[in-house]
Design an enzyme around this catalytic site. Structure first.
Site, mmCIF file in Angstrom:
data_model
loop_
_atom_site.group_PDB
_atom_site.id
_atom_site.type_symbol
_atom_site.label_atom_id
_atom_site.label_comp_id
_atom_site.label_asym_id
_atom_site.label_seq_id
_atom_site.Cartn_x
_atom_site.Cartn_y
_atom_site.Cartn_z
ATOM 1 N N ASP A 109 78.082 51.666 124.165
ATOM 2 C CA ASP A 109 79.460 51.216 123.968
ATOM 3 C C ASP A 109 79.821 50.349 125.179
ATOM 4 O O ASP A 109 79.566 49.150 125.182
ATOM 5 C CB ASP A 109 80.321 52.469 123.824
ATOM 6 C CG ASP A 109 81.774 52.185 123.536
ATOM 7 O OD1 ASP A 109 82.089 51.056 123.139
ATOM 8 O OD2 ASP A 109 82.603 53.091 123.709
ATOM 9 N N GLU A 111 68.899 56.431 122.744
ATOM 10 C CA GLU A 111 70.352 56.602 122.817
ATOM 11 C C GLU A 111 70.971 56.529 121.429
ATOM 12 O O GLU A 111 70.450 55.843 120.556
ATOM 13 C CB GLU A 111 70.954 55.483 123.687
ATOM 14 C CG GLU A 111 71.230 55.896 125.121
ATOM 15 C CD GLU A 111 72.425 56.838 125.260
ATOM 16 O OE1 GLU A 111 72.787 57.531 124.288
ATOM 17 O OE2 GLU A 111 73.000 56.870 126.358
ATOM 18 N N ASP A 112 72.091 57.207 121.261
ATOM 19 C CA ASP A 112 72.803 57.111 119.989
ATOM 20 C C ASP A 112 73.577 55.800 119.901
ATOM 21 O O ASP A 112 73.514 55.083 118.913
ATOM 22 C CB ASP A 112 73.736 58.316 119.777
ATOM 23 C CG ASP A 112 74.678 58.565 120.949
ATOM 24 O OD1 ASP A 112 74.556 57.903 122.009
ATOM 25 O OD2 ASP A 112 75.563 59.440 120.822
ATOM 26 N N PHE A 131 85.321 53.392 115.973
ATOM 27 C CA PHE A 131 84.764 54.661 116.431
ATOM 28 C C PHE A 131 84.011 55.320 115.280
ATOM 29 O O PHE A 131 84.580 55.642 114.248
ATOM 30 C CB PHE A 131 85.868 55.590 116.947
ATOM 31 C CG PHE A 131 85.304 56.732 117.724
ATOM 32 C CD1 PHE A 131 84.934 56.570 119.055
ATOM 33 C CD2 PHE A 131 85.110 57.970 117.123
ATOM 34 C CE1 PHE A 131 84.372 57.619 119.772
ATOM 35 C CE2 PHE A 131 84.552 59.028 117.832
ATOM 36 C CZ PHE A 131 84.193 58.844 119.162
ATOM 37 N N ARG A 153 78.810 65.833 114.012
ATOM 38 C CA ARG A 153 77.438 65.468 114.397
ATOM 39 C C ARG A 153 76.442 65.674 113.260
ATOM 40 O O ARG A 153 75.423 65.007 113.192
ATOM 41 C CB ARG A 153 76.981 66.299 115.602
ATOM 42 C CG ARG A 153 77.619 65.921 116.914
ATOM 43 C CD ARG A 153 76.791 66.489 118.068
ATOM 44 N NE ARG A 153 77.564 66.631 119.281
ATOM 45 C CZ ARG A 153 77.749 65.674 120.189
ATOM 46 N NH1 ARG A 153 77.228 64.478 119.990
ATOM 47 N NH2 ARG A 153 78.452 65.892 121.273
HETATM 48 P P1 IMP Z 1 79.311 54.188 127.022
HETATM 49 O O1 IMP Z 1 79.068 54.821 128.359
HETATM 50 O O2 IMP Z 1 80.702 53.635 126.919
HETATM 51 O O3 IMP Z 1 78.270 53.164 126.634
HETATM 52 O O4 IMP Z 1 79.307 55.313 125.929
HETATM 53 C C1 IMP Z 1 78.293 56.183 125.820
HETATM 54 C C2 IMP Z 1 78.661 57.428 125.040
HETATM 55 O O5 IMP Z 1 80.011 57.422 124.517
HETATM 56 C C3 IMP Z 1 77.761 57.513 123.850
HETATM 57 O O6 IMP Z 1 76.498 58.056 124.177
HETATM 58 C C4 IMP Z 1 78.590 58.373 122.933
HETATM 59 O O7 IMP Z 1 78.383 59.740 123.223
HETATM 60 C C5 IMP Z 1 80.023 57.994 123.231
HETATM 61 N N1 IMP Z 1 80.531 57.013 122.243
HETATM 62 C C6 IMP Z 1 80.808 55.721 122.419
HETATM 63 N N2 IMP Z 1 81.241 55.141 121.291
HETATM 64 C C7 IMP Z 1 81.226 56.114 120.353
HETATM 65 C C8 IMP Z 1 81.563 56.139 118.943
HETATM 66 O O8 IMP Z 1 81.952 55.159 118.295
HETATM 67 N N3 IMP Z 1 81.410 57.357 118.338
HETATM 68 C C9 IMP Z 1 80.974 58.479 118.974
HETATM 69 N N4 IMP Z 1 80.644 58.486 120.278
HETATM 70 C C10 IMP Z 1 80.776 57.314 120.959
HETATM 71 MG MG MG Z 2 79.327 61.728 122.769
#
Ligand code: IMP
Ligand code: MG
Length: 178
Positions: free
Chosen positions: A105, A101-102, A154, A167
């Site tokens: 959050d 995963e990147d 962010f 990206r």
């Molecule tokens: P989550 O479901 O809230 O954990 O977020 C997952 C997805 O939200 C990640 O795989 C990212 O694509 C996007 N995301 C969350 N925080 C960031 C950020 O700081 N920058 C860019 N994308 C983010």
């Molecule tokens: Mg994204």
């Protein structure tokens, strides 16, 4: 490199720092999986740059798979409603899957991915995430290998986007003024 983005993005982790951490993660994964069949599962699109570098830092055989997911929400907030846009090409039953995963959050996207994968009876599922923002965690999800823990900002670059932009930055940074 001059960097078209340098006026708008403030660097958080530079190329060297990312590369060093990726090497460490690759070494740990190689040690832990040396006697197992590893499926490296890249979650599109955000993890593509990280997964490409990580795969080269892993010194054991592996199979590369891709899972496309899209989580609905506005540009910077995930809603937890996740849609699979591209599925695996082969079953993972009985295999050792490492989800790449990147960023984790809220944890909602990863939680959905993990519960979907578990219905396919893999031998094990673990997670390697480049970044983690613990301040916003809503779902407790396990992260077995972690690149960096970050504050509630962010970030963009190295695969991460802001409305599909940034990206291709070779480093991770924060858009100025956000
Ligand atoms: P989550 O479901 O809230 O954990 O977020 C997952 C997805 O939200 C990640 O795989 C990212 O694509 C996007 N995301 C969350 N925080 C960031 C950020 O700081 N920058 C860019 N994308 C983010
Ligand atoms: Mg994204």
């Amino acid at each position: 490199m001059v960097g078209w983005y340098r006026d708008t993005v403030e660097t958080l982790y530079g190329e060297e720092q990312i590369a060093a951490r990726v090497r460490e993660l690759g070494a740990a994964i190689s040690r832990d999986y040396h006697d197992k069949d590893l499926v490296l599962l890249c979650v599109l699109k955000g993890s593509v740059l990280f997964a490409a570098d990580l795969a080269r830092a892993i010194d054991i055989p592996l199979r590369l798979e891709f899972l496309g997911v899209q989580s609905y929400g506005d540009d910077i907030k995930s809603s937890g409603v996740v849609q699979i846009t591209l599925d695996l090409t082969r079953p993972i039953e009985g295999e050792h899957v490492l989800v790449v995963e990147d960023i984790v959050d809220t944890g909602l996207t990863l939680d959905y991915i993990l519960s979907t994968l578990k219905t396919r009876n893999p031998a094990s599922v673990r997670v390697c995430s480049l970044l983690h923002k613990p301040a916003r965690m809503k779902k407790q999800v396990p992260i077995d290998y972690l690149g960096f823990t970050i504050d509630d900002v962010f970030v963009v670059g190295y695969g991460l986007d802001w409305a599909q932009k940034y990206r291709n930055l070779p480093e991770i940074g924060v858009v100025k003024g956000t």
